[in-house]
Write an enzyme that holds these catalytic residues in place. Structure first.
Site, PDB file in Angstrom:
ATOM      1  N   PHE A 141       0.856  -1.174   0.000  1.00  0.00           N
ATOM      2  CA  PHE A 141       0.000   0.000   0.000  1.00  0.00           C
ATOM      3  C   PHE A 141       0.894   1.226   0.000  1.00  0.00           C
ATOM      4  O   PHE A 141       1.537   1.539   0.995  1.00  0.00           O
ATOM      5  CB  PHE A 141      -0.945   0.046   1.205  1.00  0.00           C
ATOM      6  CG  PHE A 141      -1.857   1.250   1.152  1.00  0.00           C
ATOM      7  CD1 PHE A 141      -3.014   1.217   0.398  1.00  0.00           C
ATOM      8  CD2 PHE A 141      -1.529   2.419   1.815  1.00  0.00           C
ATOM      9  CE1 PHE A 141      -3.842   2.338   0.305  1.00  0.00           C
ATOM     10  CE2 PHE A 141      -2.343   3.543   1.730  1.00  0.00           C
ATOM     11  CZ  PHE A 141      -3.509   3.500   0.970  1.00  0.00           C
ATOM     12  N   ASP A 226       9.687   2.768   1.616  1.00  0.00           N
ATOM     13  CA  ASP A 226       8.505   3.550   1.986  1.00  0.00           C
ATOM     14  C   ASP A 226       8.309   3.411   3.494  1.00  0.00           C
ATOM     15  O   ASP A 226       7.726   2.444   3.970  1.00  0.00           O
ATOM     16  CB  ASP A 226       7.291   3.030   1.220  1.00  0.00           C
ATOM     17  CG  ASP A 226       6.006   3.786   1.557  1.00  0.00           C
ATOM     18  OD1 ASP A 226       5.985   4.506   2.577  1.00  0.00           O
ATOM     19  OD2 ASP A 226       5.008   3.626   0.833  1.00  0.00           O
ATOM     20  N   LYS A 255       3.241  11.159   6.965  1.00  0.00           N
ATOM     21  CA  LYS A 255       2.449  10.956   8.176  1.00  0.00           C
ATOM     22  C   LYS A 255       3.044  11.631   9.411  1.00  0.00           C
ATOM     23  O   LYS A 255       2.812  12.801   9.654  1.00  0.00           O
ATOM     24  CB  LYS A 255       2.178   9.469   8.382  1.00  0.00           C
ATOM     25  CG  LYS A 255       1.306   8.875   7.266  1.00  0.00           C
ATOM     26  CD  LYS A 255       0.683   7.587   7.651  1.00  0.00           C
ATOM     27  CE  LYS A 255      -0.093   6.955   6.489  1.00  0.00           C
ATOM     28  NZ  LYS A 255      -1.230   7.767   6.023  1.00  0.00           N
TER      29      LYS A 255
END
Length: 401
Positions: A141, A226, A255
């Site tokens: 994802f 990531d 984030k």
């Protein structure tokens, strides 16, 4: 109709239904706790998918944001501003790299990393034009833009959004043999999550990340990590790659970099990689804006002490010890994760992940399901030990009912 019901009904009537949130409406939050419009408190066991690693309204981050709000919030990159140099310098130092390319959201940073890898492949590695390939892992994802869903294996993310962007090779996560076979002379990068979050907090086999690092180094390929969900303290280290002593060529961050205050993301690499860009080739109006830089600088300062990483490691041991006790109960089939991050696979006979999340909400704990029967547990790193214990106990009570 209650206030909660009225607000949810209004949202359903006037917003696109691209999410299926739990039926709770949050009004205020502090630390690891949130309060809804009816005044009921909930322990946050999701932390905004790691965006809230430092909790809700951390005083240092709020103060940094307020101070910058009174000075200047946006210049665009058409002009320099006085927070930009410090942000780039200090984030590069935190990552042990030389350069930073700031963006806003996580998926923007992933898109930027893909563009970076392709340009590096053509300009530095010498891959023929239009032939660059990026190897990714099934179950990934990395976001939901058109290009990123082109290498997703999630049918919900892909269906009805084609045609898809070419140039990606998908291999099973954790399979080094498949990775070796997929890497060719035209491969410019391997893009991986050190721990796959949306798949249910999937930790790769021991030695996998180190094996990928060695493979990419041998073949002249960029290793792009990531760390949007796994990085910046969540797993008990600054970066999840550190658990295997691995340093990738490129970090993709987001984030928690914005401290739960605003979206901040970045691609961080050495000059050989990020130095391929020239003015006008890539950018973002809000990327690297003064407000973002001010908040992110405070995040970096907080991470430099190691306090939050240590806290995630210590409380993570408690979390995983308590969750491991549930695996012999017949109600939990597996527990995975690192630090204050866990994926709990619930026996389907007990209920779906969504059903467990709804029952936990009734007990004052907010979690999110993942892929059917998995519940993700990821409290803010500032959670108190007794609150963590209480939250885990509520999960056990729900599973035992």
């Amino acid at each position: 109709m209650t206030t909660t019901e009225a607000l949810i009904a209004a949202a359903d009537a006037h917003s696109a239904h691209n999410y299926h949130p739990l039926p709770v409406v949050i009004a205020t939050a502090e630390g690891a706790w949130m309060t809804d419009v009816e005044g009921r408190r909930y322990l946050d066991f999701l932390a905004g998918y790691s965006a809230l690693n430092f909790g809700h309204g951390h005083p240092r981050l709020v103060a940094a944001a307020k101070a910058q709000l009174e000075r200047v919030t946006l210049t665009s990159r058409a002009f320099h501003h006085d927070r930009f140099a410090a942000f780039c310098t200090q984030l590069a130092e935190l990552c042990g790299k030389e350069m930073v390319l700031p963006m806003n959201t996580g998926v923007e940073a992933v898109e930027t990393a893909v563009k970076t890898a392709r340009k590096w492949g053509y300009r530095v590695k010498g891959v023929p034009a239009e032939m660059a390939k990026v190897v990714v892992a099934a179950g990934n994802f990395h976001g939901r833009t058109t290009t990123v869903i082109s290498f997703s294996t999630d049918p919900e993310a892909r269906a009805d959004f084609g045609p898809y962007t070419p140039g990606f090779e998908i291999v099973p996560y954790g399979d080094l043999t498949a990775m070796r076979a997929a890497v060719t002379e035209n491969t410019v990068a391997v893009l991986l999550e050190p721990i796959q979050g949306e798949s249910g907090v999937v930790v790769p086999p021991a030695g996998y990340l180190a094996g990928v690092r060695e493979l990419t180094r041998q073949r002249g390929v960029l290793f792009v990590a990531d760390e949007i969900q796994s990085g910046l303290g969540r797993t008990g280290r600054t970066f999840a790659c550190e658990h295997e002593g691995v340093v990738p060529d490129v970090y993709v961050l987001g984030k928690a970099l914005g401290g739960g205050v605003l979206p901040v993301s970045a691609v961080v690499a050495d000059a050989e990689v990020l130095g391929v860009f020239r003015p006008g080739e890539h950018g973002s109006t809000f990327g690297g804006n003064p407000l973002a830089c001010a908040v992110a600088l405070e995040v970096i300062a907080m991470l430099r002490t190691g306090e939050f990483q240590e806290r995630a490691a210590e409380l993570g041991e408690l979390l995983h010890r308590r969750l491991a006790e549930m695996t012999g109960s017949g109600r939990v089939t597996a527990v995975r994760g690192r630090g204050l991050w866990a994926g709990v696979d619930v026996d389907p006979a007990v209920g779906s992940g969504r059903a467990v999340a709804e029952r936990l909400m009734e007990r004052g704990v907010l979690v999110k399901d993942a892929h059917g029967a998995t519940v993700r547990v990821a409290p803010p790193l500032v959670v108190e030990e007794e609150d963590l214990e209480w939250g885990v106990e509520q999960l056990w009570e729900v599973l035992s009912a």
